[in-house]
Design an enzyme around this catalytic site. Sequence first.
Site, PDB file in Angstrom:
ATOM      1  N   CYS A 271       6.998   4.751  12.114  1.00  0.00           N
ATOM      2  CA  CYS A 271       6.613   6.196  12.359  1.00  0.00           C
ATOM      3  C   CYS A 271       8.063   7.332  12.752  1.00  0.00           C
ATOM      4  O   CYS A 271       7.870   8.150  12.049  1.00  0.00           O
ATOM      5  CB  CYS A 271       5.837   6.010  13.823  1.00  0.00           C
ATOM      6  SG  CYS A 271       4.318   5.002  13.196  1.00  0.00           S
TER       7      CYS A 271
HETATM    8  N1  LIG Z   1       2.635   0.453  12.475  1.00  0.00           N
HETATM    9  C1  LIG Z   1       2.480   1.508  13.248  1.00  0.00           C
HETATM   10  O1  LIG Z   1       2.906   1.218  14.607  1.00  0.00           O
HETATM   11  C2  LIG Z   1       2.010   2.800  13.054  1.00  0.00           C
HETATM   12  C3  LIG Z   1       1.458   3.596  14.066  1.00  0.00           C
HETATM   13  C4  LIG Z   1       0.686   4.736  13.983  1.00  0.00           C
HETATM   14  C5  LIG Z   1       0.609   5.021  12.655  1.00  0.00           C
HETATM   15  N2  LIG Z   1       0.934   4.138  11.545  1.00  0.00           N
HETATM   16  C6  LIG Z   1       0.718   4.779   9.967  1.00  0.00           C
HETATM   17  O2  LIG Z   1      -0.489   3.780   9.683  1.00  0.00           O
HETATM   18  C7  LIG Z   1      -0.240   3.805   8.366  1.00  0.00           C
HETATM   19  C8  LIG Z   1      -0.337   2.235   7.939  1.00  0.00           C
HETATM   20  O3  LIG Z   1       0.939   1.871   8.595  1.00  0.00           O
HETATM   21  P1  LIG Z   1       1.043   0.065   8.901  1.00  0.00           P
HETATM   22  O4  LIG Z   1       2.175   0.035   9.916  1.00  0.00           O
HETATM   23  O5  LIG Z   1      -0.195  -0.577   9.097  1.00  0.00           O
HETATM   24  O6  LIG Z   1       1.493  -0.368   7.261  1.00  0.00           O
HETATM   25  P2  LIG Z   1       1.618  -2.041   6.882  1.00  0.00           P
HETATM   26  O7  LIG Z   1       2.541  -1.926   5.650  1.00  0.00           O
HETATM   27  O8  LIG Z   1       1.924  -2.705   8.047  1.00  0.00           O
HETATM   28  O9  LIG Z   1       0.164  -2.279   6.265  1.00  0.00           O
HETATM   29  C9  LIG Z   1      -0.344  -1.588   5.138  1.00  0.00           C
HETATM   30  C10 LIG Z   1      -1.006  -2.422   4.612  1.00  0.00           C
HETATM   31  O10 LIG Z   1      -1.890  -1.744   3.339  1.00  0.00           O
HETATM   32  C11 LIG Z   1      -1.710  -2.595   2.352  1.00  0.00           C
HETATM   33  N3  LIG Z   1      -1.800  -1.570   0.997  1.00  0.00           N
HETATM   34  C12 LIG Z   1      -0.880  -0.920   0.458  1.00  0.00           C
HETATM   35  N4  LIG Z   1      -1.466  -0.008  -0.436  1.00  0.00           N
HETATM   36  C13 LIG Z   1      -2.791  -0.423  -0.630  1.00  0.00           C
HETATM   37  C14 LIG Z   1      -4.042  -0.213  -1.006  1.00  0.00           C
HETATM   38  N5  LIG Z   1      -3.943   0.843  -2.005  1.00  0.00           N
HETATM   39  N6  LIG Z   1      -5.376  -0.477  -0.905  1.00  0.00           N
HETATM   40  C15 LIG Z   1      -5.381  -1.397  -0.018  1.00  0.00           C
HETATM   41  N7  LIG Z   1      -4.327  -2.084   0.590  1.00  0.00           N
HETATM   42  C16 LIG Z   1      -3.167  -1.534   0.366  1.00  0.00           C
HETATM   43  C17 LIG Z   1      -0.487  -3.562   2.284  1.00  0.00           C
HETATM   44  O11 LIG Z   1      -0.556  -4.577   1.468  1.00  0.00           O
HETATM   45  C18 LIG Z   1      -0.434  -3.558   3.933  1.00  0.00           C
HETATM   46  O12 LIG Z   1      -1.191  -4.772   4.127  1.00  0.00           O
HETATM   47  C19 LIG Z   1       0.917   4.454   7.954  1.00  0.00           C
HETATM   48  O13 LIG Z   1       0.780   5.548   7.551  1.00  0.00           O
HETATM   49  C20 LIG Z   1       1.533   4.599   9.180  1.00  0.00           C
HETATM   50  O14 LIG Z   1       2.597   5.633   9.364  1.00  0.00           O
HETATM   51  C21 LIG Z   1       1.761   3.127  11.615  1.00  0.00           C
END
Ligand SMILES: NC(=O)c1ccc[n+]([C@@H]2O[C@H](COP(=O)([O-])OP(=O)(O)OC[C@H]3O[C@@H](n4cnc5c(N)ncnc54)[C@H](O)[C@@H]3O)[C@@H](O)[C@H]2O)c1
Length: 432
Positions: A271
């Site tokens: 983030c």
């Molecule tokens: N990790 C955090 O603490 C956090 C907090 C708030 C917001 N976010 C936001 O949330 C979003 C996701 O982050 P995250 O940390 O969960 O990412 P992550 O990489 O942990 O998980 C994403 C998942 O999506 C899957 N993926 C990718 N493309 C895909 C598709 N087209 N269809 C289905 N699955 C798909 C990946 O295989 C993975 O399992 C981002 O935009 C991030 O900025 C993250």
Amino acid sequence: MSRLEQRLKDKTAVIGIVGLGYVGLPLAVAFAQAGSKVLGFDIQQKRVDLVNKGQSYIVDIDSESLSPAVAKNLLEATTDQSRLKEVDAICICVPTPLTKTKEPDLSAVTYQAEEISKYLQPGQLVVLESTTYPGTTNGVVLQILERSGLKGGQDFHLAYSPERIDPGSKNYNMRNTPKVVGGIDSQSTKLAELLYRQVADVVVPVSCPEVAEMTKIFENVFRSVNIALVNELTLLCEKMGISVWEVIDAAASKPFGYMPFYPGPGIGGHCIPLDPYYLANKAREYDFHTRFIELASDINEQMPYYVASRIMEALNARGKSLNDARVLVLGVAYKKDVDDVRESPSLKLIQLLREKGADLSYHDPNIVNVVIPGGTLTSLELTDELLSTSDCVVIATDHSCYDYQNIVDKATLVFDARGATRKLKRNNIVKL
Ligand SMILES: NC(=O)c1ccc[n+]([C@@H]2O[C@H](COP(=O)([O-])OP(=O)(O)OC[C@H]3O[C@@H](n4cnc5c(N)ncnc54)[C@H](O)[C@@H]3O)[C@@H](O)[C@H]2O)c1
């Protein structure tokens, strides 16, 4: 009352969660625990298989909370996107990284929107959760979804709701963290509100997706700017011979108008290092330069270099050069008690120290291997012998499991980049 409204109210609506990562998997489990049927989608077969076996791969979700949901048939995962047809509401939780040149990379969001548009059903609610710049939901996503022939606000509903997960936090979880929602019209907002009330005690509706998108980025910019401020103050305090840690603790005694932020070897995670660039980049379309954002990123990105130079000085003061020094880095996760190395400043620090010739090893309780330029490192067992034979032990991530008293007792030199030893008084500790 619409069919979806009724189904959300009586919890018969099936919830689709796309992207089962740090955000999506906890969300999927939360909906299942609230009694809704959840269908999770991911492009990684391995993750889908693990979910279906009830096995978690995310540190904040233990298998004990995942497996009952799977056993009760409340949670199932699939890679088959055509099954999007089976769900009533779809939450998109796919990654939004930056390109190498720090431009927003929305490819996972657009790919996913295209997949949804192929299977979009009248009456479905789609919610984007991925962090992004204002205008993504109402512009990019809506446009792609309408390729289905269905019209947003009329035939299907669309909203943005940012994830506010605080990985590793013992105090805040999905239930007690208010959830902001903004739909493309009032019905979309209302349905998104109903959806998230299942998993959050408080839902905060806003007038449109752009407000919700900006809210999320503003929250992260706020952190980035305040961390940069305290990092800058740290550099000055070092020159003036003042303990920044004591200053922060003393300032935190003020019960109003101040909130403590802590210096460190840099910022990490998915983030804070990335999201501000989404806004800075978008702002340029309006001939606007987000100076605070860019200054903060600049200061924060310099911190691993600063810490590396302070380690070099600390070794030098003991007649030892960094070249060939045995340096043990404790913690490679981007923050305490998580297993996430994305954008971790420890990795940058390791790279910089190795480039200067350090004989580098690391320990992290949650991370077995790390890939760095020039190879892969494996976490060593943290023994007293390892501590005492290292020329410098660097506390890069202040995991709660470390016995800091033992670390300073056994090590020759400790460089503490996190203030983990600030209550300990020993002359072998050098603090940031
Ligand atoms: N990790 C955090 O603490 C956090 C907090 C708030 C917001 N976010 C936001 O949330 C979003 C996701 O982050 P995250 O940390 O969960 O990412 P992550 O990489 O942990 O998980 C994403 C998942 O999506 C899957 N993926 C990718 N493309 C895909 C598709 N087209 N269809 C289905 N699955 C798909 C990946 O295989 C993975 O399992 C981002 O935009 C991030 O900025 C993250």
